[in-house]
Design a protein around this motif. Structure first.
Motif, PDB file in Angstrom:
ATOM      1  N   VAL A 123       0.728  -1.534  -0.127  1.00  0.00           N
ATOM      2  CA  VAL A 123       0.367  -0.080  -0.413  1.00  0.00           C
ATOM      3  C   VAL A 123       0.718   0.933   0.001  1.00  0.00           C
ATOM      4  O   VAL A 123       0.801   2.234  -1.129  1.00  0.00           O
ATOM      5  N   ARG A 124       1.607   1.084   0.533  1.00  0.00           N
ATOM      6  CA  ARG A 124       3.085   2.550   0.881  1.00  0.00           C
ATOM      7  C   ARG A 124       3.144   2.443  -0.554  1.00  0.00           C
ATOM      8  O   ARG A 124       3.429   3.534  -1.134  1.00  0.00           O
ATOM      9  N   THR A 125       3.874   1.243  -1.369  1.00  0.00           N
ATOM     10  CA  THR A 125       4.163   1.653  -2.274  1.00  0.00           C
ATOM     11  C   THR A 125       3.209   2.087  -3.598  1.00  0.00           C
ATOM     12  O   THR A 125       4.183   3.315  -4.555  1.00  0.00           O
ATOM     13  N   ALA A 126       2.123   1.856  -3.322  1.00  0.00           N
ATOM     14  CA  ALA A 126       0.845   2.279  -4.245  1.00  0.00           C
ATOM     15  C   ALA A 126       1.199   3.951  -4.051  1.00  0.00           C
ATOM     16  O   ALA A 126       1.034   4.250  -4.407  1.00  0.00           O
ATOM     17  N   THR A 127       1.347   4.801  -3.089  1.00  0.00           N
ATOM     18  CA  THR A 127       0.881   5.524  -2.659  1.00  0.00           C
ATOM     19  C   THR A 127       1.808   6.389  -3.022  1.00  0.00           C
ATOM     20  O   THR A 127       2.067   7.055  -3.571  1.00  0.00           O
ATOM     21  N   ALA A 128       3.223   5.625  -2.957  1.00  0.00           N
ATOM     22  CA  ALA A 128       4.369   6.640  -3.276  1.00  0.00           C
ATOM     23  C   ALA A 128       4.557   6.529  -4.755  1.00  0.00           C
ATOM     24  O   ALA A 128       5.041   7.286  -5.485  1.00  0.00           O
ATOM     25  N   GLN A 129       3.798   5.603  -5.667  1.00  0.00           N
ATOM     26  CA  GLN A 129       3.889   5.392  -7.212  1.00  0.00           C
ATOM     27  C   GLN A 129       2.779   6.616  -7.730  1.00  0.00           C
ATOM     28  O   GLN A 129       3.363   7.681  -9.122  1.00  0.00           O
ATOM     29  N   GLU A 130       1.628   6.544  -6.425  1.00  0.00           N
ATOM     30  CA  GLU A 130       0.639   8.508  -7.353  1.00  0.00           C
ATOM     31  C   GLU A 130       1.163   9.171  -7.163  1.00  0.00           C
ATOM     32  O   GLU A 130       0.758  10.820  -7.908  1.00  0.00           O
ATOM     33  N   GLU A 131       2.466   9.298  -5.962  1.00  0.00           N
ATOM     34  CA  GLU A 131       2.563  10.418  -6.275  1.00  0.00           C
ATOM     35  C   GLU A 131       3.474  10.835  -6.270  1.00  0.00           C
ATOM     36  O   GLU A 131       3.950  11.896  -6.908  1.00  0.00           O
ATOM     37  N   PHE A 132       4.725  10.450  -7.242  1.00  0.00           N
ATOM     38  CA  PHE A 132       5.723  10.501  -7.753  1.00  0.00           C
ATOM     39  C   PHE A 132       4.581  11.155  -9.242  1.00  0.00           C
ATOM     40  O   PHE A 132       5.409  11.504  -9.968  1.00  0.00           O
ATOM     41  N   GLU A 133       3.357  11.288 -10.029  1.00  0.00           N
ATOM     42  CA  GLU A 133       2.780  10.697 -10.996  1.00  0.00           C
ATOM     43  C   GLU A 133       2.479  12.499 -10.706  1.00  0.00           C
ATOM     44  O   GLU A 133       2.941  13.447 -11.572  1.00  0.00           O
ATOM     45  N   LEU A 134       2.061  12.734  -9.399  1.00  0.00           N
ATOM     46  CA  LEU A 134       1.920  14.125  -9.769  1.00  0.00           C
ATOM     47  C   LEU A 134       2.493  15.040  -8.882  1.00  0.00           C
ATOM     48  O   LEU A 134       2.611  16.200  -9.351  1.00  0.00           O
ATOM     49  N   ARG A 135       3.926  14.824  -8.309  1.00  0.00           N
ATOM     50  CA  ARG A 135       4.768  15.342  -7.988  1.00  0.00           C
ATOM     51  C   ARG A 135       6.114  15.814  -9.736  1.00  0.00           C
ATOM     52  O   ARG A 135       5.996  16.727 -10.081  1.00  0.00           O
ATOM     53  N   ALA A 136       5.802  14.880 -10.080  1.00  0.00           N
ATOM     54  CA  ALA A 136       6.278  14.893 -12.278  1.00  0.00           C
ATOM     55  C   ALA A 136       5.031  15.911 -12.878  1.00  0.00           C
ATOM     56  O   ALA A 136       6.023  17.476 -13.465  1.00  0.00           O
ATOM     57  N   GLU A 137       3.693  15.802 -12.284  1.00  0.00           N
ATOM     58  CA  GLU A 137       3.540  16.983 -13.250  1.00  0.00           C
ATOM     59  C   GLU A 137       3.788  18.187 -12.567  1.00  0.00           C
ATOM     60  O   GLU A 137       3.465  19.123 -13.223  1.00  0.00           O
ATOM     61  N   THR A 138       3.468  18.123 -11.344  1.00  0.00           N
ATOM     62  CA  THR A 138       4.005  19.553 -10.737  1.00  0.00           C
ATOM     63  C   THR A 138       5.148  20.504 -10.928  1.00  0.00           C
ATOM     64  O   THR A 138       4.545  21.522 -11.122  1.00  0.00           O
ATOM     65  N   PHE A 139       6.422  19.215 -10.868  1.00  0.00           N
ATOM     66  CA  PHE A 139       7.500  20.138 -11.816  1.00  0.00           C
ATOM     67  C   PHE A 139       6.839  19.796 -12.976  1.00  0.00           C
ATOM     68  O   PHE A 139       8.079  21.393 -13.715  1.00  0.00           O
ATOM     69  N   LEU A 140       6.701  19.692 -13.856  1.00  0.00           N
ATOM     70  CA  LEU A 140       6.999  19.865 -15.791  1.00  0.00           C
ATOM     71  C   LEU A 140       6.044  20.893 -15.339  1.00  0.00           C
ATOM     72  O   LEU A 140       6.880  21.546 -16.388  1.00  0.00           O
ATOM     73  N   GLU A 141       5.012  21.842 -15.112  1.00  0.00           N
ATOM     74  CA  GLU A 141       4.985  22.783 -15.131  1.00  0.00           C
ATOM     75  C   GLU A 141       5.774  23.947 -14.497  1.00  0.00           C
ATOM     76  O   GLU A 141       5.846  25.075 -15.481  1.00  0.00           O
ATOM     77  N   ARG A 142       6.793  23.399 -14.188  1.00  0.00           N
ATOM     78  CA  ARG A 142       8.163  25.168 -14.000  1.00  0.00           C
ATOM     79  C   ARG A 142       9.042  24.256 -14.220  1.00  0.00           C
ATOM     80  O   ARG A 142      10.103  24.977 -14.087  1.00  0.00           O
ATOM     81  N   GLY A 143       9.285  23.738 -15.595  1.00  0.00           N
ATOM     82  CA  GLY A 143      10.554  23.196 -16.379  1.00  0.00           C
ATOM     83  C   GLY A 143      11.261  22.284 -16.195  1.00  0.00           C
ATOM     84  O   GLY A 143      12.587  22.075 -16.838  1.00  0.00           O
TER      85      GLY A 143
END
Length: 447
Positions: A123-143
């Motif tokens: 479950v922690r791994t699933a949460t971490a994978q979802e977080e990585f996807e969201l973090r990648a989107e946040t960071f991509l907005e800032r180049g």
């Protein structure tokens, strides 16, 4: 039975099985351990449970579904939408699955304590994978592009611990034939030397004539934060009798005997190694993200603006994925004895170290930020209010035991925190939840 599934309040785990011979004892045991379950007989009942409840993981009795088991798992994952759903299979490993359907395969019967330990990790791994996807989107907005998780293609690294008995050597050879690189250690001291010096993805503990030493190694691994997640299989002699409650509560991930063909046991070890490598690759990817140039240079934490943008995305995601989300605010307490140190700038000098400590004390899937000179915030995905409060208090307690430099002629000083915690409510904005957490912080300070 309600529309094909048996419900317990706030179910976290879906168990799919045609009958209760395996599912019944497992469900009862998991309920007692805090992993509330819902049991379904068929795929449609399972999909209905996923839609209605905050299911965090699924367990499928492979014997109930035969060749259809993999299709059942894939349909459950598809029905989960954006939510990552870890699925455990109970039965023989399915050749060629490579984690597309099942995140882990464990032998039947599955002991509740064993299941709970693996569920926590998955479950922690699933949460971490979802977080990585969201973090990648946040960071991509800032180049900023983030490197995706990369499990690599190297041979599985397995540490085999114990005397070189014929049965143990046969298992080691079977592991090698299955693509593992096996390193042997004869004693606990040698085993921990290897574990501290080299990376391993699974450990096999031979409990031939000295079962106590094998269990002590497993327990020692669970007491070490760096080794905690590495799975350990206890390998027993054919005539061995052992209490499974003790074994799994000592930290063993799986149990096999030399009576089982070594090829089957080797497959189970490789399954554990695959799951661990997958988990480790996601944690590494998130840790690399913390080193991004977008983070605050002196602490390695999210900046105020970056945190606000990411928290808004987390809040939307938690609603879409039907997962809880909690936020915490930690502010240095206005201790009277620190007034002269604040005036002289010593507290300001300690803040970067405090921020760095907070970043190391949170989980890789959590987001930590500095909101002000002495104020920090945490966003904890898939976390309820009580667990979030416990996490914030643990961080405050660890930092409260650290002494900071106060300059020549003065003794080192320690800091305390005011803590505010809030769980994001349905329909609530991220800013409102953070304001509620901050308001509770002020109330705690006033009292």
């Amino acid at each position: 039975m309600i529309e094909g599934y048996v419900v317990s309040v706030h179910a976290r785990v879906l168990i799919l099985a045609r009958d209760d011979s395996l599912a019944g004892p497992l469900a009862d045991g998991l309920d007692r351990l805090g992993w509330r379950t819902v049991t379904g007989r068929g795929i449609y009942a399972g999909i209905a449970a996923l839609a209605d409840l905050q299911i965090e993981a699924a367990i499928i009795d492979v014997a109930s579904y035969g060749e259809e088991a993999r299709d059942v798992a894939l349909r459950l994952k598809a029905a989960s939408g954006q939510r990552r759903l870890p699925v455990i299979a109970i039965g023989r490993p399915i050749p060629g699955d490579n984690l597309s359907a099942f995140d882990l395969t464990l032998a039947a019967p599955l002991h509740p304590a064993q299941a709970a330990f693996r569920l926590e990790s998955l479950v922690r791994t699933a949460t971490a994978q979802e977080e990585f996807e969201l973090r990648a989107e946040t960071f991509l907005e800032r180049g900023q592009l983030l490197d995706p998780p990369d499990p690599g293609a190297e041979p599985w690294r397995v540490l085999a611990v114990g005397d070189p008995a014929p049965q143990f050597l046969a298992l080691s050879n079977a592991l090698t034939r299955n693509g593992a690189e096996v390193v042997g250690a004869f004693t606990a001291y040698t085993a921990f030397d290897y574990l501290h010096d080299q990376p391993f993805e699974a450990v096999v503990l031979w409990a031939g004539d000295d079962r106590a030493e094998a269990l002590s190694i497993a327990a020692g691994m669970r007491r070490n934060t760096r080794l905690y997640h590495i799975p350990a299989l206890l390998y027993l002699r054919p005539d061995a009798e052992i209490g499974l409650n003790e074994v799994f509560h000592r930290g063993v991930s799986d149990v096999a005997t030399a009576h089982t063909p070594e090829t089957e046991t080797a497959e189970r070890v490789i399954e554990l190694a695959k799951a661990y490598r997958h988990q480790a690759s996601i944690r590494r990817a998130l840790n690399r993200a913390r080193g991004s140039g977008l983070m605050e240079a002196v602490t390695g934490l999210f900046t105020r603006d970056l945190f606000a943008a990411h928290l808004a995305r987390l809040t939307l995601s938690s609603r879409q994925r039907n997962r809880p989300l909690s936020v915490c605010v930690l502010k240095l307490t206005e201790q009277p004895e620190l007034a002269p140190l604040r005036a002289d700038g010593w507290v300001d000098r300690a803040v970067p170290q405090i921020g760095s400590m907070i970043g190391r004390l949170v989980r890789s899937e959590d987001t930590a930020a500095r909101l002000g000179p002495e104020t920090f915030a945490l966003a904890l995905p898939s976390t309820r209010l009580q667990s979030a409060r416990a996490a914030a208090e643990r961080i405050a307690a660890v930092i409260g035991c650290t002494a900071f430099d106060a300059g020549e002629g003065r003794p080192p000083f320690v800091v305390e925190f005011d803590i505010g915690v809030a769980e994001v409510e349905r329909g609530e904005s991220a800013a409102t939840a953070l304001e509620r957490a901050a308001a509770r912080l002020h109330q705690a300070k006033a009292s």
